[in-house]
Design a protein around this motif. Structure first.
Motif, short mmCIF file in Angstrom:
data_model
loop_
_atom_site.label_atom_id
_atom_site.label_comp_id
_atom_site.label_asym_id
_atom_site.label_seq_id
_atom_site.Cartn_x
_atom_site.Cartn_y
_atom_site.Cartn_z
N LEU A 104 0.86 -1.18 0.00
CA LEU A 104 0.00 0.00 0.00
C LEU A 104 0.89 1.23 0.00
O LEU A 104 1.97 1.22 0.58
CB LEU A 104 -0.91 0.00 1.23
CG LEU A 104 -1.97 -1.10 1.27
CD1 LEU A 104 -2.73 -1.06 2.58
CD2 LEU A 104 -2.94 -0.99 0.11
N GLN A 105 0.44 2.27 -0.66
CA GLN A 105 1.22 3.50 -0.68
C GLN A 105 0.29 4.68 -0.86
O GLN A 105 -0.87 4.52 -1.20
CB GLN A 105 2.24 3.45 -1.81
CG GLN A 105 1.58 3.23 -3.15
CD GLN A 105 2.59 3.07 -4.27
OE1 GLN A 105 3.76 2.85 -4.03
NE2 GLN A 105 2.13 3.17 -5.50
N TYR A 106 0.85 5.86 -0.64
CA TYR A 106 0.04 7.07 -0.75
C TYR A 106 -0.48 7.24 -2.18
O TYR A 106 0.23 7.01 -3.15
CB TYR A 106 0.88 8.29 -0.37
CG TYR A 106 0.15 9.58 -0.64
CD1 TYR A 106 -0.90 9.98 0.18
CD2 TYR A 106 0.51 10.40 -1.72
CE1 TYR A 106 -1.58 11.17 -0.07
CE2 TYR A 106 -0.17 11.59 -1.97
CZ TYR A 106 -1.21 11.96 -1.14
OH TYR A 106 -1.89 13.12 -1.40
N VAL A 107 -1.74 7.60 -2.29
CA VAL A 107 -2.35 7.86 -3.59
C VAL A 107 -2.99 9.24 -3.52
O VAL A 107 -3.62 9.58 -2.51
CB VAL A 107 -3.43 6.80 -3.92
CG1 VAL A 107 -4.11 7.11 -5.25
CG2 VAL A 107 -2.85 5.41 -3.94
N ARG A 202 -6.26 -3.00 -2.73
CA ARG A 202 -6.02 -1.58 -2.48
C ARG A 202 -6.53 -1.09 -1.13
O ARG A 202 -6.83 0.09 -0.98
CB ARG A 202 -6.68 -0.76 -3.60
CG ARG A 202 -6.21 -1.12 -5.01
CD ARG A 202 -4.83 -0.58 -5.33
NE ARG A 202 -4.79 0.86 -5.23
CZ ARG A 202 -5.18 1.69 -6.19
NH1 ARG A 202 -5.61 1.22 -7.34
NH2 ARG A 202 -5.10 3.00 -6.02
N SER A 242 2.92 5.06 5.80
CA SER A 242 2.25 5.06 4.50
C SER A 242 2.00 3.64 3.99
O SER A 242 0.96 3.34 3.40
CB SER A 242 3.11 5.84 3.51
OG SER A 242 2.51 5.87 2.27
N LYS A 243 2.98 2.75 4.27
CA LYS A 243 2.80 1.35 3.84
C LYS A 243 1.71 0.66 4.63
O LYS A 243 1.07 -0.27 4.17
CB LYS A 243 4.12 0.59 4.01
CG LYS A 243 5.13 0.93 2.92
CD LYS A 243 6.42 0.16 3.13
CE LYS A 243 7.55 0.82 2.37
NZ LYS A 243 8.82 0.80 3.09
N CYS A 245 -0.93 2.27 5.96
CA CYS A 245 -2.22 2.99 5.87
C CYS A 245 -3.15 2.36 4.84
O CYS A 245 -2.89 2.38 3.64
CB CYS A 245 -1.95 4.45 5.50
SG CYS A 245 -3.47 5.37 5.27
N LYS A 246 -4.29 1.81 5.34
CA LYS A 246 -5.26 1.16 4.45
C LYS A 246 -5.93 2.15 3.52
O LYS A 246 -6.45 1.78 2.48
CB LYS A 246 -6.36 0.51 5.29
CG LYS A 246 -5.93 -0.54 6.23
CD LYS A 246 -7.07 -0.78 7.22
CE LYS A 246 -6.63 -1.62 8.38
NZ LYS A 246 -7.56 -1.51 9.50
N SER A 248 -4.53 4.79 2.14
CA SER A 248 -3.54 5.41 1.24
C SER A 248 -3.58 6.93 1.32
O SER A 248 -3.51 7.63 0.31
CB SER A 248 -3.80 4.97 -0.21
OG SER A 248 -3.70 3.58 -0.31
N CYS A 249 -3.70 7.45 2.55
CA CYS A 249 -3.88 8.90 2.70
C CYS A 249 -2.70 9.58 3.38
O CYS A 249 -2.80 10.76 3.71
CB CYS A 249 -5.18 9.18 3.45
SG CYS A 249 -5.14 8.67 5.16
N ASP A 251 0.76 11.16 3.11
CA ASP A 251 1.71 11.69 2.14
C ASP A 251 3.03 11.97 2.85
O ASP A 251 3.22 13.04 3.44
CB ASP A 251 1.11 12.97 1.54
CG ASP A 251 2.01 13.56 0.47
OD1 ASP A 251 3.10 13.01 0.23
OD2 ASP A 251 1.62 14.59 -0.11
#
Ligand code: SF4
Ligand code: SF4
Length: 530
Positions: A104-107, A202, A242-243, A245-246, A248-249, A251
């Motif tokens: 998972l990563q920031y989107v 995701r 960030s990894k 965070c479910k 992806s928020c 930053d």
């Protein structure tokens, strides 16, 4: 123990309890759960509670206010503590993490959720609940449990009943096995597959793209008193939060957290090696506008709120007004006898407490809790019923049973106010429809057989057998006394088409008091030959 771990434990406990209660409510074949306990779990479900408030405001409808207040204080706690679909997705994410590492990563935030919110506002403005019924997370979860867990409970019950019988114990009654109609099951499975796939791949993407509750609470959480933030001084930009965070928020590059997408799972608090992630008031947090146009989002929120009341303004109120009956299918008795007439119900039947088609379809979110509660199994989930107005809303079907005169179970469980609570005595007078007799289908007319099935089963004495001048005894319906329970229709032995059926009242009426003691003996009199 770190306080954050305590809160995560609390989150898991609360979300599991809510989910289990809803599952138990759909699979409780034995009536263990009192309706009040079910209400504890459904009271805080945001959309049903909001819809209920717009149709019949009262204490039962106040749950959404509490959720909104919690959001304004602490952000989207509903999404991680109270939403059963959120808990389900967290379960999928946890399993996926055990199987393999999910990256998972920031989107960057998208705008789909706000288009969906605007779409819901527009459709509500035009009186349609379709989008809500498809997307509401509570309803998705409850109807999935009703479709998938309940059959398992029935199977288990029946296995135990059989085993008991073999051992000479007859205390467990077998239960009729049932699944929702195939189109409904197809939609439920397809939607569940989408939710599982999104969660596995995701994280909480569903919550931040398709879920209207997530979008709405996301708007509110932009103003929350407390929220997640990163301490720019402490943060070493390792990316651990960030990894994890479910949503992806987080930053890491800009050291900010998008409060509108944070689902308040608190997982990030536990992974930061330098304790740079904090749960603080925004004055201490570095707040960065990453979403497109806050003003336009607020405008959409306001639009949603103006759309909802305008929809409810079209409601018919809480009384039981005059009954409107559509054009009758039941031809008046004809001579000579016409060929059998098939029954085409133009309007679907609405459960007692549902007030009629328009009230019912403007508030039902399609959770199917009423279908699970009905001991007579006459509330049937449908894909599209009520002349296209009710997507996934149930209707009454008298093929396998009839509405029990001494039951008001469905009126006690509906969280959205589509079926309002009705006391048992009041329910006995709710006129969901009126029985119609079709002479050319009746076995008395076609075969010359004596039959009193409909009159015998009518709980209100609305159906009588009338014998004119020594002729055959034929049913006569007193429509003002009939409540439309379907007992006559279910009992009628005529084939291929029933000779008596219930025509739905578009607005529920109030029947005259039952004709006590007349349902059997007065109908047949002493001439009955059996
Ligand atoms: S009427 Fe039934 S399906 Fe519709 S919201 Fe109420 S309980 Fe759920
Ligand atoms: S009142 Fe009728 S429809 Fe409602 S649960 Fe009881 S039997 Fe079923």
């Amino acid at each position: 123990m770190k306080p954050s771990r305590l809160f995560i434990g609390l989150r898991i406990l609360a979300s599991t309890a809510v989910s289990l209660l809803i599952i138990l409510a759909t699979a409780d074949l034995w009536g263990f759960l009192a309706p009040g306990i079910v209400r504890v779990a459904t009271w805080l479900q945001f959309l049903p509670s909001l819809v209920r408030a717009l149709t019949a405001f009262g204490l039962l409808a106040a749950g959404f206010i509490l959720v909104l207040a919690l959001t304004l204080l602490f952000g989207r706690v509903y999404c991680s503590f109270l939403c059963p679909l959120g808990a389900f997705m967290d379960g999928v994410i946890a399993i996926r993490r055990r199987i393999s590492k999910v990256k998972l990563q920031y989107v960057k935030p998208g705008v789909v959720r706000y288009f969906i919110l605007a779409g819901i506002a527009v459709s509500l403005f035009f009186g349609s609940m379709h989008l809500i019924n498809i997307l509401d997370p509570y309803s998705i979860f409850a109807r999935s449990a009703q479709a998938l867990v309940r059959p398992l409970a029935i199977g288990l019950n029946n296995l135990l009943a059989q085993a008991g019988e073999l051992a000479g114990y007859y205390g467990i009654a077998p239960y009729p096995f049932s699944l929702p109609p195939l189109p409904v099951l197809g939609v439920i499975l397809a939607w569940l597959a989408l939710v599982v796939w999104l969660a596995a791949a995701r994280g909480r993407l569903y919550c931040n793209t398709l879920c209207p509750v997530g979008a709405f609470l996301g708007l509110a959480s932009r103003f929350s008193v407390f929220r997640m933030s990163m301490d720019a001084e402490k943060c070493i930009q390792c990316g651990a939060c960030s990894k994890k965070c479910k949503a992806s928020c987080m930053d890491v590059e800009n050291k900010t957290v998008d409060a509108s997408r944070c689902v308040m799972c608190l997982d990030c608090l536990t992974v930061c090696p330098v304790d740079a992630v904090e749960f603080t008031a925004p004055s201490a947090a570095k707040e960065v506008e990453t979403d497109p146009g806050r003003r336009s989002l607020l405008f959409m929120g306001a639009f949603l709120l103006t759309g909802l009341p305008s929809r409810s303004a079209a409601e018919t109120g809480n009384g039981y007004p005059e009954t409107i009956i559509e054009e009758s299918l039941a031809a008046s008795p004809t001579e000579p006898l016409a060929p059998p007439l098939s029954i085409k119900r133009k309007a679907s039947l609405v459960p007692p407490g549902g007030m009629g088609r328009d009230h019912f379809t403007s508030a039902c979110t399609g959770c199917h809790l009423c279908a699970a509660a009905c001991p007579s199994h006459v509330i049937r989930p449908e894909l599209v019923a009520h002349q296209g107005k009710g997507l996934l809303a149930p209707s009454l079907s008298y093929e396998k049973g009839f509405c029990n005169y001494n039951c008001n179970a469905c009126t006690m469980v509906c969280p959205s106010g589509a079926i309002l609570a009705v006391g048992l005595e009041e329910k006995k007078r709710v006129q969901m429809g009126r029985a119609q007799f079709i002479k050319q289908n009746c076995v008395v007319a076609t075969k010359g057989t004596e039959c009193v099935a409909c009159a015998e089963h009518c709980p209100t004495g609305a159906v009588k057998i009338v014998r004119e001048q020594g002729g055959p005894g034929l049913p006569k319906v007193d429509e003002d006394v009939c409540v439309g329970c379907g007992a006559c229709e279910f009992a009628c032995p005529a084939k291929p088409y029933k000779a008596i059926y219930v025509k739905a009242s578009l607005i529920h009426g109030k029947a005259l008091p039952p004709k006590k003691g007349e349902s059997v003996q007065n109908l047949v009199g002493e001439d009955f030959p059996f």
